[in-house]
Design an enzyme around this catalytic site. Structure first.
Site, PDB file in Angstrom:
ATOM      1  N   ASN A 158      19.971  -8.623   2.459  1.00 45.21           N
ATOM      2  CA  ASN A 158      19.042  -7.495   2.501  1.00 45.21           C
ATOM      3  C   ASN A 158      18.370  -7.523   4.245  1.00 45.21           C
ATOM      4  O   ASN A 158      17.451  -8.512   4.023  1.00 45.21           O
ATOM      5  CB  ASN A 158      18.294  -7.274   1.686  1.00 45.21           C
ATOM      6  CG  ASN A 158      18.769  -7.023   0.282  1.00 45.21           C
ATOM      7  OD1 ASN A 158      19.219  -5.967   0.224  1.00 45.21           O
ATOM      8  ND2 ASN A 158      18.929  -8.006  -0.521  1.00 45.21           N
ATOM      9  N   GLU A 159      19.144  -7.340   4.956  1.00 47.38           N
ATOM     10  CA  GLU A 159      18.535  -7.355   6.409  1.00 47.38           C
ATOM     11  C   GLU A 159      17.310  -6.415   6.583  1.00 47.38           C
ATOM     12  O   GLU A 159      16.949  -5.418   5.932  1.00 47.38           O
ATOM     13  CB  GLU A 159      19.476  -6.916   7.504  1.00 47.38           C
ATOM     14  CG  GLU A 159      20.883  -7.857   7.560  1.00 47.38           C
ATOM     15  CD  GLU A 159      20.690  -9.185   7.898  1.00 47.38           C
ATOM     16  OE1 GLU A 159      19.673  -9.654   8.202  1.00 47.38           O
ATOM     17  OE2 GLU A 159      21.743  -9.726   8.331  1.00 47.38           O
ATOM     18  N   PRO A 160      16.569  -6.402   7.799  1.00 47.86           N
ATOM     19  CA  PRO A 160      15.482  -5.819   7.945  1.00 47.86           C
ATOM     20  C   PRO A 160      15.738  -4.465   8.049  1.00 47.86           C
ATOM     21  O   PRO A 160      16.790  -3.969   8.338  1.00 47.86           O
ATOM     22  CB  PRO A 160      15.071  -6.301   9.357  1.00 47.86           C
ATOM     23  CG  PRO A 160      15.413  -7.518   9.446  1.00 47.86           C
ATOM     24  CD  PRO A 160      16.829  -7.787   8.811  1.00 47.86           C
ATOM     25  N   SER A 162      15.900  -2.960   4.852  1.00 45.63           N
ATOM     26  CA  SER A 162      16.418  -2.552   3.537  1.00 45.63           C
ATOM     27  C   SER A 162      15.156  -2.084   2.850  1.00 45.63           C
ATOM     28  O   SER A 162      14.062  -2.831   2.830  1.00 45.63           O
ATOM     29  CB  SER A 162      16.867  -4.164   2.967  1.00 45.63           C
ATOM     30  OG  SER A 162      18.059  -4.533   3.384  1.00 45.63           O
TER      31      SER A 162
END
Ligand code: GLP
Length: 643
Positions: A158-160, A162
């Site tokens: 979950n990258e920035p 998300s």
């Protein structure tokens, strides 16, 4: 209930002396859960993570299974994520990772193991993700979720960006995440662009969550996740909304927490020489005033009134910290012969000294302390540069290919071929075919790894030539943990330790320069440090070790803060140039792609900047202005042995 010291922390955070202590605790909690559930005739549902962080937990679980009969028959697992596009037998797939490190070593039934599929057709991805979430719900949700954290602050993938309620889904990977994975995949170009990850929402539904982080490289994201208001730019921070979340971190990963970084703003402090120095240097930076210009009012205004009352006034504090800082600066890292050494970082005698520089891989010696090496040598010390590993995993195929084709072409062009022998050119052609045929991710064969080791050996030879160190003074230990391993799967063995002990006993150094104490313990430098510790234990009763000073240097991007520096070696502009030229010899370590993002610099640019920054920091607190400075911290043998 949090303590006064933790008042700035929005997530309960425990700092452990090292990662093994933390991992043992996590594994213990998991084992208790499994046993409790088993007694109740129920299943225990675990959310599992990959990466180097959870490895010590898996090792401990395997040990508990083998030595203490912990059974996994009632365990159901769901992994956080998987690279999209990788088959389950791909060496870097998380399927492989989990089966190799845990599942195949315990008695978990295969049908109780779940990982997102990385090979499902694009049109079926949405449905497949939905059924993953459904499967978790069907078994009653996750009882215990373990997490690592990426340098973008990601959990799972979950990258920035998300969202808090995101579900399991296909995501594209952040540039930094791909760069961090480049070593695993033997080049950034081979890193998948997409992955399937459990959503933040899925993770938040777990009953208990523990996030682990080791090493200084994680200190920044840990601080943000723990202390900043939650926002979608840092997914780990969204855990703040969770009902039972804890962070278990080691000391280097805690470095930037307010209670560690500036404890005087948090609660009462036991002032000792080190914390006083830390506070005064911090104040000087904060006020942008040189130490000797700090006034009582500055101390009071910035929360250091208590220090003033206990050990003030400002005038005395200033002078004392100014002198301490001044005395860290020396142009004689090996000690200055025939000089008064009462205020110098290194003693004058014996002179010349036997100096051992340990580098985890060829290039770290030059990048981190090339100027100091040059000085030590030119001032008469006997310098031995020892490379713990060959570094061959970090040599791109393209470079090996170039060398092999050169060899095979030389043979045909220069007509060197001797028909009776199996010539070098023929060997090169065979290896070249191997390189061309192998998929970009298949592990290299031994001969290819040897070719790549030679590349780095030669670069090390050229670089040390620039620093005036003769080839005979270089030792390539080629430690087996590296030769037999791959990234995130290095295991130190007795043989590694024996090689290091033999080197120490051969050189009997008066000074050892080393690194790795602050690195992720699973990284090359982390394993290197562990081995040094073990080796030092073994030689701790040898007579020569009592006369050995240990100097710790830090890698690029992990520079010592001023208050930690015990020896600062200034470099003249010419010396800095010399070091940059030496670092140029590491051609195989240059980026393989044109720089699209200018924030990411070539390694030599970073080293140049780092040494200039340290010099600028000395200048700012009121020391002399130098072009660049290489910095070291003195570590006591007992401290290393007890760490
Ligand atoms: C990957 C994984 C994450 C992991 C992160 C950090 O991106 N998908 O789950 O937390 O890497 O890896 P490491 O533990 O090796 O630092």
């Amino acid at each position: 209930m949090s303590t006064e010291a933790e008042q700035f922390e929005r997530i309960s955070t425990r700092v452990f002396q090292n990662s093994s202590a933390a991992a043992q605790e996590v594994a213990g909690e998991i084992a208790d859960l499994i046993k409790r559930r088993s007694k109740e005739g129920k299943q225990a549902v675990l959310g599992l993570a990959t990466g180097s962080t959870p490895l010590p937990v898996y090792q401990e679980l395997v040990r508990l299974h083998r030595e203490e009969n912990l059974s996994f028959r009632n365990v159901v697992t769901f992994n956080l994520d998987e690279y999209y596009g990788l088959n389950t037998d791909h060496p870097e797939s998380y399927h492989q990772f989990m089966w190799q490190r845990l599942f195949s070593k315990v008695d978990i039934p295969e049908d109780q193991v779940h990982l997102p599929s990385g090979t499902v057709k694009r049109t079926k991805v949405f449905a497949s993700c939905a059924s993953y979430d459904e499967a978790i719900n069907k078994v009653g949700g996750l009882d215990y979720q373990i997490l690592g954290i990426g340098r973008t602050g990601h959990i799972g993938f979950n990258e920035p960006g998300s969202t808090r309620d995101s579900k399991t889904r296909l995501v594209s990977l952040d540039a930094l995440t791909r760069r961090d994975a480049a070593r695993d995949f033997l080049g950034e170009a081979n890193v998948p662009r997409y992955a399937i990850t459990m959503g933040v929402g899925t993770i938040l539904k777990a009953d208990r969550t523990v996030l682990m982080a080791w090493g200084q490289a994680k200190a920044g994201v840990v601080q943000q996740a723990v202390e900043e208001a939650p926002n979608e730019n840092l997914p780990a921070g969204l855990l703040q909304g969770h009902k039972d979340v804890r962070f278990f971190i080691d000391e280097p990963a805690s470095e930037l927490l307010t209670r560690i970084r500036i404890p005087w703003l948090v609660g009462p402090v036991d002032w000792d020489k080190r914390t006083i120095r830390k506070a005064v240097l911090w104040l000087s930076k904060k006020t942008q005033k040189p130490i000797l210009k700090l006034q009582d009012s500055d101390y009071n205004e910035f929360g250091l009134g208590e220090l003033l009352t206990e050990v003030g006034p400002a005038y005395d504090l200033n002078i004392s910290v100014f002198n301490q800082t001044q005395h860290t600066i020396t142009g004689w890292p090996g000690g200055k012969p025939n000089a008064d050494d009462s205020n110098r970082p290194e003693r004058a005698t014996p002179f010349p000294k036997r100096v051992l520089v340990l580098a985890p891989e060829p290039d770290e010696d030059v990048l981190c302390m090339g100027g100091t090496i040059h000085r030590l040598k030119s001032q008469g010390s006997e310098v031995t540069l020892a490379y713990l590993t060959s570094g061959n995993l970090a040599v791109p195929d393209s470079m090996a290919r170039q060398i092999l084709s050169l060899m095979s072409e030389m043979e045909s062009q220069l007509n060197l071929k001797n028909a009776e022998d199996f010539s070098l050119g023929q060997v090169a052609s065979v290896l070249l075919t191997e390189l061309q045929d192998s998929g970009s991710n298949a592990g290299d064969s031994k001969p290819i790894r040897q070719v790549k080791s030679l590349v780095r050996r030669n670069e090390a030879g050229d670089a040390s030539h620039n620093l005036k160190i003769a080839k005979e003074s270089l030792h390539f230990l080629d430690l087996p943990f590296y030769e037999n391993g791959r990234y995130r799967a290095f295991h130190a063995t007795d043989e590694d330790q024996e090689k290091l002990v033999a080197l120490l006993r051969e050189v009997k150094p008066h000074q050892i320069y080393f690194t790795g104490a602050h690195a992720d313990p699973g990284s090359v430098s982390g394993v290197g440090y562990f081995l040094l510790k073990q080796a030092l234990k073994e030689v701790s009763n040898d007579p020569w070790i009592k006369d050995t000073n240990l100097w710790s240097y830090r890698g690029i991007g992990q520079e010592w803060p001023l208050f930690e520096i015990d020896m600062a070696v200034p470099l003249s502009p010419d010396e800095l140039n010399l070091k940059v030229e030496a670092s140029f010899q590491y051609r195989s370590q240059r980026r393989q792609f044109p720089l699209r993002d200018s924030a990411h610099k070539e390694i030599w640019q970073q080293t140049d900047e780092l040494n200039r920054n340290t010099a600028a920091a000395y200048d700012q607190v009121g020391m002399a202005e130098y072009e660049a400075i290489e910095a070291f911290k003195r570590i006591n043998l007992t401290e290393v042995l007890e760490s």
